[in-house]
Motif scaffolding. Structure first.
Motif: not given
Ligand SMILES: Nc1ncnc2c1ncn2[C@@H]1O[C@H](COP(=O)(O)OP(=O)(O)O)[C@@H](O)[C@H]1O
Ligand SMILES: [Mg+2]
Lengths: 291, 298
Positions: A94-95, A137-138, B216-217
């Motif tokens: 998730v960001s 950003r992650q 990374d989503r």
């Protein structure tokens, strides 16, 4: 706004393995405040927060939030929560932006599609903590202080009346700590009850006006000036603290005596009367370990 | 050549097998995103084995096989929860204990009362020989699961990532946990005949794990994962026609091959790029020697 009140009434919490982490705990906060929750590791600080969050059911007693049950209070988005760093999976895909929008879920529709207003508020909160540029950003790609600020932004986005922070200063650089403290003081001005757990004794008298000292039960509760005393802290922390005395005069009844109470975090200095000596600014800048 | 490659498409049973496998593969893969991130792989494996006695009991009671299998899976899950909350045993021990009991009961029942579905089919799967009414059950389960996931994935995501926050915004986390468990049991049932009880867990883990290394989503992870599940399942069923082997084996091996490719070569989280990156950045560290102060005479 209606009356603001957090009441923990004779609460006993036992974990499923039979361990009673907290028993007969009672206290009440009933005005905008920053209240410190103080106790050694394992004294039940996180457990008390879990009880307020409705994550563990007390086997005895009751938590009420402005007169409502814990569950009702959550339905109304009243209680925002900043988790302990070790409770977060930092490699989760998730960001920063995703995380802050999670503070708005309670206001969104069935499908949790953010409205224009949700996005606007999320943006404002990110800007308020200075993390807007990092929105894509992650979350694992941030420093310890930045991570904390993102979760603060999420809590702000929820627009609650109560804010619980579990160990917000662990792994955070001094600059971020100052920024967080400033923000918490603003929130108190805005009428919130802010409840902070910490074993960083040194900074507490600087920004908290009340404290609850626990060790598996409530040992003392009240205003900082009268409750956050050497005597109470020594009882709560026992041997976990280093106690250093400075006295340059050797005279009996000296007024120059200072004592330093410290565990591994910031030190707390008392004057000869056993009151916290204010202001206690940290002299030695600590580096941010997570940077 | 083309004719040969297209040969499976001429057979009704092959076409059906590919479609059913593809659909189930995609739904399992979607769920695998939650399973891998929540750390429920062991739980998924347990559920897929615990459904076995339900198949036999359903046959004896003249119920649809899916009903029995699902009930049995949920019963196992609830038993695990019950035991876990009342002992000091660790979760993996409780899971191991309960699901092997269910599996043993299943093996026993099926050998005592042979049903319309053989033990080999349940354990190893046989999508080529699947009966029409079973297909209907499977498709309904997969469709409902898909609908729930598409509607509620954001709630499930928050529940997976941060249950405290889910509470704080008023979501019912107990219900969400139960929902995720139910979906897990349901897909385990749906995939049972396609790949067999032993291999179901691969479908519920590998695509998600692969997608996790690529992005990374979370939204993208779901898209990539279900794409992988869909493709590998169709191609796996297709390939099993030529190799004349187990469909489940083909599908799962294909998924593993994809995973390995990604594990080594994924742009950001792959083994090779990370090594290259480490080498490059250690090279660029300027070599400066600390200056040792000259020793002073005492
Ligand atoms: N999930 C749990 N199951 C059993 N015991 C627990 C659990 N969480 C915490 N405890 C125990 O409860 C006590 C209080 O823990 P906690 O509230 O986390 O303390 P603190 O936050 O003050 O460090 C500790 O002894 C801890 O080992
Ligand atoms: Mg804690």
């Amino acid at each position: 706004m209606a009356e603001i009140n957090l009441k923990v009434d004779d609460v006993t919490v036992a974990y499923s393995n039979g361990h009673v982490a907290l028993h007969d705990a009672s206290f009440e906060l009933n005005r905008p405040t920053i209240c410190a929750l103080v106790g050694v590791n394992g004294s039940g600080k996180s457990t008390l927060f879990k009880a307020i969050m409705g994550f563990v059911q007390p086997i005895k007693g009751r938590v009420t939030i402005s007169g409502e049950s814990v569950h009702q209070a959550h339905r109304k988005n009243w209680v925002a929560y900043v988790p302990q760093a070790e409770d977060v999976d930092w490699s989760f895909p998730v960001s920063v932006w995703d995380v802050v929008l999670m503070g708005r879920y309670g206001y969104m529709n069935f499908l949790r599609i953010p409205r224009q207003e949700d996005k606007r508020i999320a943006r404002e909160c990110l800007e308020r903590v200075g993390m807007w540029e990092f929105r894509d950003r992650q979350i694992g790609e941030l420093s310890g202080g930045q991570k904390k600020r993102v979760f603060l932004a999420r809590a702000l986005a929820q627009q609650g009346r109560f804010l619980l922070l579990d160990e917000p200063f662990t792994g955070v650089d001094v600059k971020t700590e100052e920024a967080i403290i400033e923000l918490l003081m603003e929130l108190r001005e805005e009428g919130l009850i802010v409840f902070v757990s910490s074993h960083d004794l040194g900074s507490i008298p600087r920004f908290c006006d009340q404290c609850v000292i626990i060790n598996r039960t409530v040992l003392a509760t009240g205003p900082i000036e009268t409750t956050f005393t050497e005597r109470n802290l020594t009882i709560a922390f026992g041997g976990a603290l280093r106690n250093v005395r400075f006295d340059h005069t050797d005279e009996p009844g000296s007024r120059n005596e200072y004592r330093v109470l410290t565990d591994d975090e910031g030190a707390l200095v008392f004057d000869h009367e056993g009151k916290p000596a204010l202001p206690v600014k940290r002299q030695i800048a600590e580096s941010d370990h997570h940077d | 050549m083309t004719e040969l490659l297209l040969a499976p498409f001429q057979y009704d049973y092959m076409l059906r097998a590919m479609l059913v496998s593809g659909f189930i593969g995609a739904v399992c893969a979607l769920l695998s995103c939650f399973v891998t991130l929540k750390g429920w792989s062991l739980m998924g494996d347990a559920l897929s084995h615990a459904v076995v006695p339900g198949v036999s009991i359903a046959f004896l009671l003249h119920l649809p096989f899916a009903v029995g299998a699902f009930a049995s899976g949920m019963l196992a899950a609830l038993t695990m929860n019950f035991i876990k909350s009342r002992t000091r045993l660790r979760e993996d021990a409780v899971i191991g204990l309960v699901f092997t009991t269910f599996l043993a009961l299943g093996v026993l029942l099926i050998s005592l009362y042979p049903s319309n579905i053989s033990l080999t089919t349940i354990i190893l799967g046989n999508v080529l020989g699947i009966a029409d009414e079973d297909i209907l059950q499977i498709v309904i389960i997969a469709a409902v699961t898909l609908a729930v996931l598409l509607l509620k994935w954001k709630d499930l995501l928050l529940f997976t990532f941060d249950p405290h926050q889910a509470r704080a915004v008023g979501l019912n986390t107990d219900l969400l946990g139960l929902l995720l468990l139910t979906l897990l049991a349901a897909t385990a049932v749906a995939a049972l005949q396609a790949v067999g009880a032993i291999l179901v867990i691969a479908m519920l883990v590998t695509p998600g794990a692969t997608a996790y290394l690529l992005t990374d989503r979370f939204g993208r992870m779901m898209a990539i994962s279900s794409g992988i599940g869909l493709l590998t399942s169709i191609v796996g069923a297709w390939a099993s026609f030529f190799l004349n082997t187990s469909t489940g084996g083909c599908i799962v091996l294909l998924q593993t091959i994809l995973f390995l490719l990604v594990f080594f070569f994924a742009p950001k989280y792959g083994f090779v790029p990370i090594r290259r990156q480490t080498r490059r950045s250690t090279k660029s560290i300027p070599v400066t020697r600390a200056r040792v102060p000259e020793s002073h005479p005492h």
